[in-house]
Structure formats: C-alpha cells, structure tokens
Design a protein around this motif. Structure first.
Motif, PDB file in Angstrom:
ATOM      1  N   SER A 177      -1.580  -9.300   9.610  1.00  0.00           N
ATOM      2  CA  SER A 177      -0.582 -10.168   8.980  1.00  0.00           C
ATOM      3  C   SER A 177      -0.365  -9.785   7.523  1.00  0.00           C
ATOM      4  N   PHE A 178      -1.460  -9.571   6.808  1.00  0.00           N
ATOM      5  CA  PHE A 178      -1.345  -9.200   5.393  1.00  0.00           C
ATOM      6  C   PHE A 178      -0.690  -7.833   5.238  1.00  0.00           C
ATOM      7  N   SER A 179      -1.050  -6.887   6.099  1.00  0.00           N
ATOM      8  CA  SER A 179      -0.489  -5.538   6.016  1.00  0.00           C
ATOM      9  C   SER A 179       1.007  -5.550   6.286  1.00  0.00           C
ATOM     10  N   LEU A 180       1.431  -6.319   7.298  1.00  0.00           N
ATOM     11  CA  LEU A 180       2.853  -6.404   7.619  1.00  0.00           C
ATOM     12  C   LEU A 180       3.629  -7.029   6.473  1.00  0.00           C
ATOM     13  N   MET A 181       3.102  -8.108   5.918  1.00  0.00           N
ATOM     14  CA  MET A 181       3.771  -8.772   4.801  1.00  0.00           C
ATOM     15  C   MET A 181       3.866  -7.837   3.596  1.00  0.00           C
ATOM     16  N   THR A 182       2.780  -7.122   3.326  1.00  0.00           N
ATOM     17  CA  THR A 182       2.783  -6.188   2.195  1.00  0.00           C
ATOM     18  C   THR A 182       3.794  -5.077   2.401  1.00  0.00           C
ATOM     19  N   MET A 183       3.846  -4.525   3.609  1.00  0.00           N
ATOM     20  CA  MET A 183       4.776  -3.442   3.904  1.00  0.00           C
ATOM     21  C   MET A 183       6.224  -3.893   3.737  1.00  0.00           C
ATOM     22  N   LEU A 184       6.554  -5.083   4.243  1.00  0.00           N
ATOM     23  CA  LEU A 184       7.921  -5.581   4.156  1.00  0.00           C
ATOM     24  C   LEU A 184       8.330  -5.856   2.715  1.00  0.00           C
ATOM     25  N   VAL A 185       7.448  -6.506   1.960  1.00  0.00           N
ATOM     26  CA  VAL A 185       7.784  -6.839   0.578  1.00  0.00           C
ATOM     27  C   VAL A 185       7.938  -5.581  -0.267  1.00  0.00           C
ATOM     28  N   LEU A 186       6.991  -4.657  -0.139  1.00  0.00           N
ATOM     29  CA  LEU A 186       7.031  -3.462  -0.981  1.00  0.00           C
ATOM     30  C   LEU A 186       8.215  -2.562  -0.664  1.00  0.00           C
ATOM     31  N   THR A 187       8.629  -2.510   0.592  1.00  0.00           N
ATOM     32  CA  THR A 187       9.745  -1.626   0.933  1.00  0.00           C
ATOM     33  C   THR A 187      11.105  -2.268   0.674  1.00  0.00           C
ATOM     34  N   PHE A 188      11.254  -3.552   0.983  1.00  0.00           N
ATOM     35  CA  PHE A 188      12.559  -4.183   0.814  1.00  0.00           C
ATOM     36  C   PHE A 188      12.838  -4.564  -0.631  1.00  0.00           C
ATOM     37  N   VAL A 189      11.810  -4.887  -1.398  1.00  0.00           N
ATOM     38  CA  VAL A 189      12.008  -5.168  -2.818  1.00  0.00           C
ATOM     39  C   VAL A 189      11.757  -3.874  -3.598  1.00  0.00           C
ATOM     40  N   SER A 190      12.575  -2.890  -3.316  1.00  0.00           N
ATOM     41  CA  SER A 190      12.473  -1.580  -3.959  1.00  0.00           C
ATOM     42  C   SER A 190      13.833  -0.910  -3.853  1.00  0.00           C
ATOM     43  N   ASN A 191      13.873   0.367  -4.190  1.00  0.00           N
ATOM     44  CA  ASN A 191      15.116   1.127  -4.067  1.00  0.00           C
ATOM     45  C   ASN A 191      15.168   1.908  -2.765  1.00  0.00           C
ATOM     46  N   ALA A 192      14.428   1.439  -1.749  1.00  0.00           N
ATOM     47  CA  ALA A 192      14.365   2.169  -0.480  1.00  0.00           C
ATOM     48  C   ALA A 192      15.699   2.178   0.247  1.00  0.00           C
ATOM     49  N   PHE A 193      16.420   1.060   0.231  1.00  0.00           N
ATOM     50  CA  PHE A 193      17.626   0.932   1.034  1.00  0.00           C
ATOM     51  C   PHE A 193      18.876   0.643   0.226  1.00  0.00           C
ATOM     52  N   VAL A 194      18.725   0.111  -0.973  1.00  0.00           N
ATOM     53  CA  VAL A 194      19.884  -0.236  -1.796  1.00  0.00           C
ATOM     54  C   VAL A 194      19.652   0.256  -3.221  1.00  0.00           C
ATOM     55  N   LEU A 196      19.135   0.038  -7.144  1.00  0.00           N
ATOM     56  CA  LEU A 196      18.516  -1.023  -7.939  1.00  0.00           C
ATOM     57  C   LEU A 196      19.546  -1.845  -8.693  1.00  0.00           C
ATOM     58  N   LYS A 197      20.656  -1.230  -9.087  1.00  0.00           N
ATOM     59  CA  LYS A 197      21.667  -1.950  -9.860  1.00  0.00           C
ATOM     60  C   LYS A 197      22.347  -3.044  -9.048  1.00  0.00           C
ATOM     61  N   SER A 198      22.224  -2.981  -7.709  1.00  0.00           N
ATOM     62  CA  SER A 198      22.842  -4.004  -6.870  1.00  0.00           C
ATOM     63  C   SER A 198      21.979  -5.255  -6.739  1.00  0.00           C
ATOM     64  N   LEU A 199      20.742  -5.215  -7.219  1.00  0.00           N
ATOM     65  CA  LEU A 199      19.824  -6.347  -7.099  1.00  0.00           C
ATOM     66  C   LEU A 199      20.052  -7.347  -8.226  1.00  0.00           C
ATOM     67  N   THR A 200      19.694  -8.592  -7.956  1.00  0.00           N
ATOM     68  CA  THR A 200      19.732  -9.599  -9.010  1.00  0.00           C
ATOM     69  C   THR A 200      18.653  -9.287 -10.043  1.00  0.00           C
ATOM     70  N   THR A 201      18.755  -9.897 -11.216  1.00  0.00           N
ATOM     71  CA  THR A 201      17.825  -9.580 -12.304  1.00  0.00           C
ATOM     72  C   THR A 201      16.368  -9.816 -11.925  1.00  0.00           C
ATOM     73  N   PRO A 202      16.003 -10.952 -11.320  1.00  0.00           N
ATOM     74  CA  PRO A 202      14.588 -11.141 -10.944  1.00  0.00           C
ATOM     75  C   PRO A 202      14.105 -10.084  -9.951  1.00  0.00           C
ATOM     76  N   LEU A 203      14.930  -9.772  -8.942  1.00  0.00           N
ATOM     77  CA  LEU A 203      14.528  -8.758  -7.966  1.00  0.00           C
ATOM     78  C   LEU A 203      14.484  -7.371  -8.603  1.00  0.00           C
ATOM     79  N   ARG A 204      15.383  -7.127  -9.557  1.00  0.00           N
ATOM     80  CA  ARG A 204      15.389  -5.830 -10.238  1.00  0.00           C
ATOM     81  C   ARG A 204      14.085  -5.634 -11.027  1.00  0.00           C
ATOM     82  N   VAL A 205      13.616  -6.696 -11.668  1.00  0.00           N
ATOM     83  CA  VAL A 205      12.358  -6.616 -12.415  1.00  0.00           C
ATOM     84  C   VAL A 205      11.202  -6.316 -11.474  1.00  0.00           C
ATOM     85  N   LEU A 206      11.167  -7.024 -10.332  1.00  0.00           N
ATOM     86  CA  LEU A 206      10.095  -6.781  -9.358  1.00  0.00           C
ATOM     87  C   LEU A 206      10.174  -5.374  -8.782  1.00  0.00           C
ATOM     88  N   ALA A 207      11.400  -4.911  -8.502  1.00  0.00           N
ATOM     89  CA  ALA A 207      11.553  -3.569  -7.946  1.00  0.00           C
ATOM     90  C   ALA A 207      11.133  -2.497  -8.949  1.00  0.00           C
TER      91      ALA A 207
END
Length: 257
Positions: A177-194, A196-207
């Motif tokens: 469960s922890f590994s799946l959650m970590t994998m999803l958060v780290l990949t989707f809150v990054s520049n993997a698919f979109v 970075l300039k398209s993200l909101t400011t809070p998500l951009r900081v996290l990314a």
C-alpha cells in the motif's frame, strides 16, 4: 584459499537466490505486470489518450512521456523489493535459509541482484514501446543506453530504500500500500506526463522538490542533447548517496530480522 572459497560460495549462493526471485516474478502475475505490462499499458494509454490534448499529437508527446514512463517503471519495479522480502519473512522462508549451508547475506544480495534484472526488463519494455509508437530520440542509440542505465541505477538505489521498508514493516500488505501510494504521488506530481508550467503553484512547488522530476529531466536532456549534463551528474551522485546511506541500514535491519 578460504577467502576464495567463501567468495565463490557467496557469488554462487547470491546467483541461486536471484534466480529464485526471478522465478517468483515470472510466476506471479502481479509482479510480472509491474515489470512489463504496466509500462507498456501506460505508454499506450497515456500516449494515445492525452497526447493530442497535451502536446497536439502523439508524436510530439512521446519525447515527454517516454522518459516519464521510464522513470515510473523504474520506481514501480524498485518498490516491489520491499513487499517481496516481507512476504518471505512472514512465510518463514528466511528461517529455512538459516539452516542451509549458504552465505548469510546471500538472500538479501540475491534480492537486490534480481531487482537489477527486473529494472533492466522494465526499461527495455518502456523504451521499446515508445519506439514502436514512433519515438525517435535526437541522441543516438548509445545515449539511449546511457539514459536507461542512469534510470536503472537510480531505481536500483531506491530498491535499498524499499528493502529497508520491507524489513521494518509489519506486513507485506502495508508495504504494498505504501509503495503504491509513493509511486503514484512521485510520478504524477512531477514532470512525467505534463509540463511543470501547466501545474498550479502549490503543485509546481511540490514537483520542483520531487526527486523523480530531476531524474526525468536528466534523462530527457541526455536524449535531446546526446551528452552528459549537470542534472545527470546530480542524479548519479544522489543515487550513490542513497546506496551509501540505506545499504548499511538495510543490512542492519536484515541481521536484526
């Protein structure tokens, strides 16, 4: 002669344990899916579903998504290390290993060696799927191999983190469960698919703080320029640092178990 014999036994025992773990991957649909099915499925699905909306077309989107899927595949393959070793501990397999005339560290070393092979397979699946979809990097094949090796090494370094988690956790389901959650958060809150300039400011900081973002950026720059970049050196140094810190901790937790 005793040292040579001990070293030979360690290598042979590690190879046997690695082979055992690879057989578990092949015969377990969930682990097999993490290594091959998942990167292929995500590459096809994300490429054809979102390529037009994000980049105007699949071909223009592939330079973005291929490094992203590669990083996701490495993280997913690495995260399986913890659950595998926890399952073996819960099943009492390691207690049986203690009674065998084998090197004490061989089960742990075999797990990490098998992980490196799983990471190689995941990288090949990711890059091959991108190529079949029309991805043609500006760099030559040699630099594609270099970028893949950088991603594989980073994934292998992260395997030590997940192995430590598996050794310290109470159950395999908690690790999964922890590994799946970590994998999803780290990949989707990054520049993997979109971008970075398209993200909101809070998500951009996290990314921007996300280590996966640095790995993907380094791979993209190598593939685009055909050269070794400062970002790649940072990622390589970070991977070495992770191994230096977490490998001794994993060995300590392994001895403790």
């Amino acid at each position: 002669m005793d040292v040579q014999t001990h070293s030979g036994n360690l290598i042979a025992n590690t190879a046997t344990m690695a082979y055992r773990n690879l057989l578990k991957t092949v015969h377990n649909p969930d682990r097999f899916m993490d290594v091959i099915i998942q990167p292929v499925l995500f590459m096809v699905m994300f490429g054809y579903l979102f390529g037009g909306a994000i980049a105007g077309g699949v071909q223009d989107y592939l330079p973005t998504i291929v490094p992203g899927i590669l990083a996701q595949a490495m993280l997913s393959a690495a995260s399986g290390s913890g659950s595998q070793i926890r399952e073996d501990l819960d099943a009492g397999i390691f207690d049986r290993f203690k009674s065998l005339p084998m090197a004490h560290i061989a089960p742990l070393a075999g797990q990490l060696f098998a992980d490196s092979l799983r990471l190689i397979v995941a990288a090949i699946a990711s890059l091959s799927t991108g190529y079949l979809m029309g991805w043609r990097p500006a760099a030559g094949l040699g630099w594609v191999v270099v970028s893949a090796l950088l991603a594989i090494f980073t994934g292998w370094a992260l395997s030590w983190v997940f192995v430590l988690l598996g050794l310290l956790a109470k159950s395999a389901s908690a690790v999964q469960s922890f590994s799946l959650m970590t994998m999803l958060v780290l990949t989707f809150v990054s520049n993997a698919f979109v971008p970075l300039k398209s993200l909101t400011t809070p998500l951009r900081v996290l990314a921007d703080l996300n280590p996966v973002t640095y790995v993907i950026t380094a791979v993209r720059q190598i593939l685009a320029t055909g050269g070794w970049t400062p970002e790649a050196l940072v990622v390589l140094a970070a991977g070495v640092g992770i191994v230096i810190v977490f490998a001794p901790l994993a060995v300590w937790a392994y001895d403790r178990n």
